[in-house]
Design a protein around this motif. Sequence first.
Motif, short mmCIF file in Angstrom:
data_model
loop_
_atom_site.label_atom_id
_atom_site.label_comp_id
_atom_site.label_asym_id
_atom_site.label_seq_id
_atom_site.Cartn_x
_atom_site.Cartn_y
_atom_site.Cartn_z
N ASP A 1 0.90 -1.09 -0.01
CA ASP A 1 -0.03 -0.03 0.24
C ASP A 1 0.78 1.04 -0.08
O ASP A 1 0.31 2.36 0.08
CB ASP A 1 -0.85 0.17 1.12
CG ASP A 1 -1.71 -1.22 1.29
OD1 ASP A 1 -2.44 -1.57 0.51
OD2 ASP A 1 -1.87 -1.83 2.56
N THR A 2 2.23 1.09 0.15
CA THR A 2 2.82 2.29 0.34
C THR A 2 3.84 2.74 -0.87
O THR A 2 3.94 1.91 -1.76
CB THR A 2 4.09 1.81 1.40
OG1 THR A 2 4.96 0.98 1.06
CG2 THR A 2 3.24 1.76 2.62
N LEU B 1 -5.46 5.40 -0.09
CA LEU B 1 -6.25 5.97 0.89
C LEU B 1 -7.77 6.40 0.33
O LEU B 1 -8.68 6.12 0.72
CB LEU B 1 -5.57 7.03 1.53
CG LEU B 1 -6.50 7.87 2.46
CD1 LEU B 1 -6.80 7.03 3.67
CD2 LEU B 1 -5.84 9.06 3.11
N LEU B 2 -7.74 7.17 -0.90
CA LEU B 2 -8.87 7.49 -1.71
C LEU B 2 -9.75 6.03 -2.01
O LEU B 2 -10.96 6.35 -1.70
CB LEU B 2 -8.60 8.20 -3.04
CG LEU B 2 -7.96 9.68 -2.65
CD1 LEU B 2 -7.50 10.27 -4.17
CD2 LEU B 2 -9.06 10.43 -1.97
N SER C 1 -7.01 16.79 1.14
CA SER C 1 -5.73 17.07 1.31
C SER C 1 -4.92 16.08 2.07
O SER C 1 -5.79 15.71 3.00
CB SER C 1 -5.55 18.60 1.90
OG SER C 1 -6.48 18.71 3.06
N PHE C 2 -3.73 15.84 1.81
CA PHE C 2 -3.00 15.12 2.71
C PHE C 2 -2.09 15.57 3.83
O PHE C 2 -0.84 15.99 3.32
CB PHE C 2 -2.26 13.94 1.55
CG PHE C 2 -3.39 13.18 0.77
CD1 PHE C 2 -3.76 12.03 1.16
CD2 PHE C 2 -3.41 13.64 -0.66
CE1 PHE C 2 -4.79 11.44 0.22
CE2 PHE C 2 -4.24 13.18 -1.31
CZ PHE C 2 -5.13 12.03 -0.91
N SER C 3 -2.39 16.00 4.87
CA SER C 3 -1.76 16.84 5.69
C SER C 3 -0.67 15.91 6.62
O SER C 3 0.54 16.45 6.81
CB SER C 3 -2.67 17.51 6.70
OG SER C 3 -3.56 16.80 7.28
N GLU C 4 -1.02 14.77 6.81
CA GLU C 4 0.05 13.97 7.35
C GLU C 4 0.31 12.78 6.96
O GLU C 4 -0.62 12.09 6.24
CB GLU C 4 -0.53 13.59 9.17
CG GLU C 4 -1.04 14.75 9.93
CD GLU C 4 0.48 15.18 10.58
OE1 GLU C 4 1.24 14.60 10.79
OE2 GLU C 4 -0.09 16.35 10.97
N PRO C 5 1.76 12.15 6.63
CA PRO C 5 1.87 10.87 6.23
C PRO C 5 1.46 9.94 6.83
O PRO C 5 1.43 10.03 8.19
CB PRO C 5 3.26 11.04 5.95
CG PRO C 5 3.84 11.95 6.95
CD PRO C 5 2.78 12.99 7.05
N ILE C 6 0.75 8.82 6.39
CA ILE C 6 0.35 7.50 7.31
C ILE C 6 1.50 6.38 6.83
O ILE C 6 1.58 6.46 5.81
CB ILE C 6 -1.13 7.15 6.75
CG1 ILE C 6 -2.01 8.42 6.92
CG2 ILE C 6 -1.33 5.86 7.68
CD1 ILE C 6 -3.47 8.15 6.57
N ASN D 1 -7.20 13.14 7.52
CA ASN D 1 -7.93 13.34 6.18
C ASN D 1 -9.57 13.87 6.65
O ASN D 1 -9.93 12.98 7.47
CB ASN D 1 -7.81 12.33 5.16
CG ASN D 1 -6.47 12.26 4.87
OD1 ASN D 1 -5.86 11.36 5.46
ND2 ASN D 1 -5.92 12.54 3.73
N ARG D 2 -10.05 14.65 5.85
CA ARG D 2 -11.63 14.51 5.96
C ARG D 2 -11.91 14.63 4.43
O ARG D 2 -11.30 15.69 3.72
CB ARG D 2 -11.91 15.95 6.67
CG ARG D 2 -13.29 15.93 6.89
CD ARG D 2 -13.54 17.22 7.77
NE ARG D 2 -14.90 17.20 7.83
CZ ARG D 2 -15.59 18.20 8.19
NH1 ARG D 2 -14.93 19.14 8.91
NH2 ARG D 2 -17.04 18.02 8.59
#
Length: 172
Positions: free
Chosen positions: A22-23, A34-35, A63-68, A108-109
């Motif tokens: 997934d990375t 993620l989407l 928006s992707f504010s934080e890497p997962i 995310n939101r």
Amino acid sequence: MPQPKFAHESLVTMTEMVLPNDTNTLNNLMGGRLLHWMDICAAISAQKHSNRVVVTASVDNVSFSEPIKLGNIVMMQAKVTRAFNSSMEVNIEVWAEDIPAGTRVSTNRAFYTFVAVDQNGRPIEVPPVTPETETEKELFASALRRRQLRLVLAGRMKPHDAKELKALFGEM
Ligand SMILES: CC(C)(COP(=O)(O)OP(=O)(O)OC[C@H]1O[C@@H](n2cnc3c(N)ncnc32)[C@H](O)[C@@H]1OP(=O)(O)O)[C@@H](O)C(=O)NCCC(=O)NCCS
């Protein structure tokens, strides 16, 4: 018109673990993956509300504010905010959990729009939403402005007709 349903009846929680496939090359979750997960979670929510097959009509700015990170647990929660005729707006929120470290961050939101369709793929009427909590009521009220904005951007509504949206900016 179908009977109204409570917003909480469409609540869906979905949990995934970020695995190597997934990375990206930095060992962070790929945005597209993620989407994909968000789309599934939000679609189940729209199905629960409408009891119909649904298709994704649009996704508002994500928006992707934080890497997962690899190994994180991704928790998603989706709920229908408001239904119009055949379309439903779904609010989805995402958190990343590092269970060994005991941390959980909001990452995310997004707002997805789904359209309920019949056996021939034609849009079909859905039940109205009855909001109960303060948050549900706020999201219900603001959904009209978001709908107008996305329909104007999609070229499906004239800016002049987006009355609630215009009111937000004052007379222009
Ligand atoms: C979404 C879809 C069913 C709309 O069909 P249509 O013939 O344009 O139907 P209508 O003009 O009657 O619109 C139906 C509803 O969709 C909404 N809609 C259409 N395009 C939209 C957009 N870009 N954003 C938000 N809502 C949209 C309309 O506002 C309307 O909502 P309402 O009934 O609540 O008022 C059709 O465009 C479709 O099948 N798209 C492909 C969906 C899909 O395959 N998604 C996966 C992408 S890979």
